[in-house]
Design a protein around this motif. Structure first.
Motif, PDB file in Angstrom:
ATOM      1  N   VAL A  39       0.888  -1.279   0.010  1.00 19.05           N
ATOM      2  CA  VAL A  39       0.104   0.031   0.056  1.00 19.05           C
ATOM      3  C   VAL A  39       0.876   1.191   0.100  1.00 19.05           C
ATOM      4  CG1 VAL A  39      -1.655   1.346   1.406  1.00 19.05           C
ATOM      5  CG2 VAL A  39      -1.953  -1.023   0.875  1.00 19.05           C
ATOM      6  N   ASP A  40       1.924   1.252   0.863  1.00 18.33           N
ATOM      7  CA  ASP A  40       2.761   2.239   0.775  1.00 18.33           C
ATOM      8  C   ASP A  40       3.480   2.666  -0.719  1.00 18.33           C
ATOM      9  OD1 ASP A  40       2.303   2.927   3.434  1.00 18.33           O
ATOM     10  OD2 ASP A  40       3.896   2.072   4.339  1.00 18.33           O
ATOM     11  N   ALA A  41       3.786   1.552  -1.373  1.00 23.44           N
ATOM     12  CA  ALA A  41       4.408   1.831  -2.390  1.00 23.44           C
ATOM     13  C   ALA A  41       3.479   2.183  -3.468  1.00 23.44           C
ATOM     14  CB  ALA A  41       5.052   0.398  -2.890  1.00 23.44           C
ATOM     15  N   THR A  42       2.183   2.037  -3.549  1.00 30.60           N
ATOM     16  CA  THR A  42       1.276   2.444  -4.493  1.00 30.60           C
ATOM     17  C   THR A  42       0.718   3.886  -4.162  1.00 30.60           C
ATOM     18  OG1 THR A  42      -0.369   1.247  -3.344  1.00 30.60           O
ATOM     19  CG2 THR A  42       0.557   0.159  -5.083  1.00 30.60           C
ATOM     20  N   THR A  43       0.897   4.124  -2.981  1.00 31.58           N
ATOM     21  CA  THR A  43       0.253   5.667  -2.817  1.00 31.58           C
ATOM     22  C   THR A  43       1.513   6.628  -2.814  1.00 31.58           C
ATOM     23  OG1 THR A  43       1.023   5.286  -0.343  1.00 31.58           O
ATOM     24  CG2 THR A  43      -1.372   4.755  -1.077  1.00 31.58           C
ATOM     25  N   GLN A  44       0.930   7.756  -3.305  1.00 28.11           N
ATOM     26  CA  GLN A  44       1.878   8.818  -3.359  1.00 28.11           C
ATOM     27  C   GLN A  44       1.667  10.021  -2.602  1.00 28.11           C
ATOM     28  OE1 GLN A  44       1.291  11.028  -7.234  1.00 28.11           O
ATOM     29  NE2 GLN A  44       3.595  10.779  -7.626  1.00 28.11           N
ATOM     30  N   THR A  45       2.623  10.406  -1.965  1.00 37.64           N
ATOM     31  CA  THR A  45       2.353  11.520  -0.975  1.00 37.64           C
ATOM     32  C   THR A  45       2.374  12.799  -1.786  1.00 37.64           C
ATOM     33  OG1 THR A  45       4.993  12.100  -0.887  1.00 37.64           O
ATOM     34  CG2 THR A  45       3.957  10.254   0.910  1.00 37.64           C
ATOM     35  N   GLN A  46       2.131  13.788  -1.096  1.00 41.38           N
ATOM     36  CA  GLN A  46       1.756  15.335  -1.721  1.00 41.38           C
ATOM     37  C   GLN A  46       3.070  15.739  -2.238  1.00 41.38           C
ATOM     38  OE1 GLN A  46      -1.147  16.653  -2.186  1.00 41.38           O
ATOM     39  NE2 GLN A  46       0.025  18.036  -3.541  1.00 41.38           N
ATOM     40  N   GLN A  47       4.163  15.446  -1.478  1.00 43.22           N
ATOM     41  CA  GLN A  47       5.394  16.049  -1.873  1.00 43.22           C
ATOM     42  C   GLN A  47       5.869  15.232  -3.255  1.00 43.22           C
ATOM     43  OE1 GLN A  47       8.521  15.388   1.073  1.00 43.22           O
ATOM     44  NE2 GLN A  47      10.139  16.146  -0.250  1.00 43.22           N
ATOM     45  N   GLU A  48       5.766  14.147  -3.157  1.00 42.52           N
ATOM     46  CA  GLU A  48       6.102  13.003  -4.537  1.00 42.52           C
ATOM     47  C   GLU A  48       5.383  13.813  -5.540  1.00 42.52           C
ATOM     48  OE1 GLU A  48       7.360   8.854  -2.659  1.00 42.52           O
ATOM     49  OE2 GLU A  48       5.116   9.200  -2.943  1.00 42.52           O
ATOM     50  N   ALA A  49       4.015  14.049  -5.261  1.00 42.46           N
ATOM     51  CA  ALA A  49       3.137  14.636  -6.441  1.00 42.46           C
ATOM     52  C   ALA A  49       3.614  15.853  -6.990  1.00 42.46           C
ATOM     53  CB  ALA A  49       1.821  14.523  -6.097  1.00 42.46           C
ATOM     54  N   ASP A  50       3.937  16.641  -6.116  1.00 35.60           N
ATOM     55  CA  ASP A  50       4.505  18.141  -6.451  1.00 35.60           C
ATOM     56  C   ASP A  50       5.929  17.846  -7.124  1.00 35.60           C
ATOM     57  OD1 ASP A  50       2.290  19.034  -5.179  1.00 35.60           O
ATOM     58  OD2 ASP A  50       3.605  19.793  -3.256  1.00 35.60           O
ATOM     59  N   GLU A  51       6.744  17.050  -6.790  1.00 32.46           N
ATOM     60  CA  GLU A  51       7.910  16.903  -7.481  1.00 32.46           C
ATOM     61  C   GLU A  51       7.696  16.315  -9.025  1.00 32.46           C
ATOM     62  OE1 GLU A  51       9.933  13.976  -5.015  1.00 32.46           O
ATOM     63  OE2 GLU A  51      10.427  15.484  -3.654  1.00 32.46           O
ATOM     64  N   ASP A  52       6.645  15.331  -9.201  1.00 32.60           N
ATOM     65  CA  ASP A  52       6.282  14.838 -10.371  1.00 32.60           C
ATOM     66  C   ASP A  52       5.750  16.021 -11.510  1.00 32.60           C
ATOM     67  OD1 ASP A  52       7.326  12.399  -9.720  1.00 32.60           O
ATOM     68  OD2 ASP A  52       5.185  11.318  -9.232  1.00 32.60           O
ATOM     69  N   ARG A  53       4.985  16.916 -10.634  1.00 29.70           N
ATOM     70  CA  ARG A  53       4.336  17.825 -11.426  1.00 29.70           C
ATOM     71  C   ARG A  53       5.508  18.926 -11.736  1.00 29.70           C
ATOM     72  NH1 ARG A  53       1.537  22.958 -10.901  1.00 29.70           N
ATOM     73  NH2 ARG A  53       0.144  22.975 -12.448  1.00 29.70           N
ATOM     74  N   GLY A  54       6.408  19.280 -11.204  1.00 36.68           N
ATOM     75  CA  GLY A  54       7.349  20.027 -11.421  1.00 36.68           C
ATOM     76  C   GLY A  54       8.629  19.636 -12.622  1.00 36.68           C
ATOM     77  N   LYS A  55       8.646  18.221 -12.228  1.00 39.96           N
ATOM     78  CA  LYS A  55       9.502  17.714 -13.427  1.00 39.96           C
ATOM     79  C   LYS A  55       8.474  17.708 -14.692  1.00 39.96           C
ATOM     80  CE  LYS A  55      11.666  14.122 -10.615  1.00 39.96           C
ATOM     81  NZ  LYS A  55      11.733  12.687 -10.476  1.00 39.96           N
ATOM     82  N   ARG A  56       7.434  17.573 -14.865  1.00 35.48           N
ATOM     83  CA  ARG A  56       6.524  17.708 -16.038  1.00 35.48           C
ATOM     84  C   ARG A  56       6.568  18.924 -16.650  1.00 35.48           C
ATOM     85  NH1 ARG A  56       2.763  14.755 -13.221  1.00 35.48           N
ATOM     86  NH2 ARG A  56       1.442  16.380 -13.081  1.00 35.48           N
ATOM     87  N   LEU A  57       6.515  20.097 -15.750  1.00 30.39           N
ATOM     88  CA  LEU A  57       6.498  21.365 -16.277  1.00 30.39           C
ATOM     89  C   LEU A  57       7.659  21.785 -16.648  1.00 30.39           C
ATOM     90  CD1 LEU A  57       4.171  23.099 -13.378  1.00 30.39           C
ATOM     91  CD2 LEU A  57       3.663  22.872 -15.644  1.00 30.39           C
ATOM     92  N   ARG A  58       8.803  21.302 -16.038  1.00 33.23           N
ATOM     93  CA  ARG A  58      10.211  21.786 -16.527  1.00 33.23           C
ATOM     94  C   ARG A  58      10.317  21.112 -17.894  1.00 33.23           C
ATOM     95  NH1 ARG A  58      11.156  21.131 -11.179  1.00 33.23           N
ATOM     96  NH2 ARG A  58      12.042  19.080 -11.478  1.00 33.23           N
ATOM     97  N   LYS A  59      10.139  19.844 -18.303  1.00 38.97           N
ATOM     98  CA  LYS A  59      10.066  19.160 -19.311  1.00 38.97           C
ATOM     99  C   LYS A  59       9.205  19.922 -20.503  1.00 38.97           C
ATOM    100  CE  LYS A  59       9.761  14.649 -21.472  1.00 38.97           C
ATOM    101  NZ  LYS A  59       9.365  13.309 -21.288  1.00 38.97           N
ATOM    102  N   ALA A  60       8.236  20.418 -20.037  1.00 36.52           N
ATOM    103  CA  ALA A  60       7.215  20.959 -21.004  1.00 36.52           C
ATOM    104  C   ALA A  60       8.005  22.432 -21.622  1.00 36.52           C
ATOM    105  CB  ALA A  60       5.904  21.254 -20.495  1.00 36.52           C
ATOM    106  N   GLU A  61       8.574  23.253 -20.516  1.00 38.55           N
ATOM    107  CA  GLU A  61       9.349  24.330 -20.781  1.00 38.55           C
ATOM    108  C   GLU A  61      10.271  24.084 -21.462  1.00 38.55           C
ATOM    109  OE1 GLU A  61      10.483  26.434 -17.214  1.00 38.55           O
ATOM    110  OE2 GLU A  61       8.372  26.861 -16.645  1.00 38.55           O
ATOM    111  N   LYS A  62      11.108  22.953 -21.311  1.00 38.08           N
ATOM    112  CA  LYS A  62      12.262  22.888 -22.339  1.00 38.08           C
ATOM    113  C   LYS A  62      11.863  22.554 -23.520  1.00 38.08           C
ATOM    114  CE  LYS A  62      16.301  19.634 -22.482  1.00 38.08           C
ATOM    115  NZ  LYS A  62      16.857  18.570 -21.937  1.00 38.08           N
ATOM    116  N   ASN A  63      10.849  21.928 -23.769  1.00 37.13           N
ATOM    117  CA  ASN A  63      10.209  21.300 -24.947  1.00 37.13           C
ATOM    118  C   ASN A  63       9.752  22.787 -25.981  1.00 37.13           C
ATOM    119  OD1 ASN A  63       9.340  19.653 -27.319  1.00 37.13           O
ATOM    120  ND2 ASN A  63       7.309  19.892 -26.496  1.00 37.13           N
ATOM    121  N   GLU A  64       9.085  23.757 -25.249  1.00 38.63           N
ATOM    122  CA  GLU A  64       8.547  24.942 -25.662  1.00 38.63           C
ATOM    123  C   GLU A  64       9.830  25.742 -26.203  1.00 38.63           C
ATOM    124  OE1 GLU A  64       5.998  28.615 -24.511  1.00 38.63           O
ATOM    125  OE2 GLU A  64       6.146  27.165 -23.207  1.00 38.63           O
TER     126      GLU A  64
END
Length: 96
Positions: free
Chosen positions: A39-64
């Motif tokens: 259960v711990d492995a499948t759940t995502q903390t808010q911090q992990e979700a924020d980190e993932d969102r930040g990675k996606r945004l940086r990747k999109a900015e780089k692409n742009e």
């Protein structure tokens, strides 16, 4: 002597029974630990979700940035079309 032997037998029996209960409950405890870990492995903390969102945004900015550079170098390139599509998506997508 007989009384001492009986007392020793009873105390030995009680020790073996207490040992049996730990042997019997051990698989259930292990299963609970494995389940909690899964259960711990499948759940995502808010911090992990924020980190993932930040990675996606940086990747999109780089692409742009790359698309804008390609479009500046060659205005007839596919990059300009992709950039226009990206801008159109942003205007249609409501911000949170």
């Amino acid at each position: 002597m007989k009384r001492l032997l009986t007392l020793a037998t009873l105390s030995g029996a009680s020790l073996s029974v207490s040992g049996c209960t730990s042997v019997i409950t051990a698989p259930f405890r292990a299963a609970g630990t494995i389940l909690e870990t899964a259960v711990d492995a499948t759940t995502q903390t808010q911090q992990e979700a924020d980190e993932d969102r930040g990675k996606r945004l940086r990747k999109a900015e780089k692409n742009e940035v790359e698309l804008r550079q390609k479009c500046d170098n060659d205005p007839d390139s596919r990059a300009c079309d992709d950039l226009r599509d990206l801008d159109r998506e942003r205007t249609l997508t409501p911000r949170r």
